[in-house]
Design an enzyme around this catalytic site. Sequence first.
Site, PDB file in Angstrom:
ATOM      1  N   LYS A  83      42.941  26.171 -40.534  1.00  0.00           N
ATOM      2  CA  LYS A  83      42.513  25.858 -39.165  1.00  0.00           C
ATOM      3  C   LYS A  83      42.250  24.359 -39.071  1.00  0.00           C
ATOM      4  O   LYS A  83      41.540  23.790 -39.915  1.00  0.00           O
ATOM      5  CB  LYS A  83      41.235  26.632 -38.845  1.00  0.00           C
ATOM      6  CG  LYS A  83      41.065  27.054 -37.409  1.00  0.00           C
ATOM      7  CD  LYS A  83      39.776  27.861 -37.259  1.00  0.00           C
ATOM      8  CE  LYS A  83      39.710  28.590 -35.959  1.00  0.00           C
ATOM      9  NZ  LYS A  83      38.419  29.294 -35.773  1.00  0.00           N
TER      10      LYS A  83
HETATM   11  O1  G3P Z   1      36.657  31.147 -32.779  1.00  0.00           O
HETATM   12  C1  G3P Z   1      35.883  30.292 -31.990  1.00  0.00           C
HETATM   13  C2  G3P Z   1      34.586  30.940 -31.648  1.00  0.00           C
HETATM   14  O2  G3P Z   1      33.859  31.236 -32.827  1.00  0.00           O
HETATM   15  C3  G3P Z   1      33.731  30.095 -30.725  1.00  0.00           C
HETATM   16  O3  G3P Z   1      32.937  30.985 -30.014  1.00  0.00           O
HETATM   17  O4  G3P Z   1      31.037  31.703 -28.592  1.00  0.00           O
HETATM   18  O5  G3P Z   1      30.833  29.650 -30.097  1.00  0.00           O
HETATM   19  O6  G3P Z   1      32.303  29.586 -28.051  1.00  0.00           O
HETATM   20  P1  G3P Z   1      31.711  30.458 -29.161  1.00  0.00           P
END
Ligand code: G3P
Length: 219
Positions: A83
Amino acid sequence: MKFFVDTADIEAIADLAATGMVDGVTTNPSLVAKTGRDFKEVVGEICQVVDGPVSAEVTATDAATMLKEADVLAKIADNVAIKVPLTWDGLKACRVISKDWGREVNVTLCFSPMQALLAAKAGASYISPFVGRLDDIGEDGMGLIEEIRAVYDNYPALDTEILVASARHVSHVRDSALIGADVITLPPNVLRQLAGHPLTDKGLAAFLDDWAKTGQSIL
Ligand code: G3P
């Protein structure tokens, strides 16, 4: 549509993998930090539990060091997908990892269709648009998925898969499937919610109550 689980919690991953519905896993530095565990050790364990791609994110910001880190991560297991962030250095690293090394790359932190186009041109296996974080600032997260889908469909030579990330609700899954996203990565709780509906629970309870009244047994 493929379902990835968005966590580095090995117990949660193992539990959901047993359902047969887990096609891969995505992690990021914040999710790994939440575990309090060694990054490479956790990724190695996840790769043993899930056959599909397991995204492990580099933490360097310059392409040369990203590639050094990617070499370490790629050696953990064959199903590690590297990634990288959607920056010019991340795109440079993506090109080398995908085109020269032949390894899968997940380009993350995507917030515009033009970023997604650059990632596809750099040979990304997956592009990760963060829908929840766009919603958080009053923008249209799912609208971005629609735009990326339209852009990619205009150029069949681009084979990057749209991996919807930062998904927070079942509605994100529904809308992503209606648009035709290839993958969505979900927190464990959201993935679990997909099978639930109150009318299913109510209907099953009624079936079982009526069956009990027959006094019969199938076995
Ligand atoms: O894969 C990306 C994810 O973990 C981000 O999620 O909820 O932190 O925007 P969030």
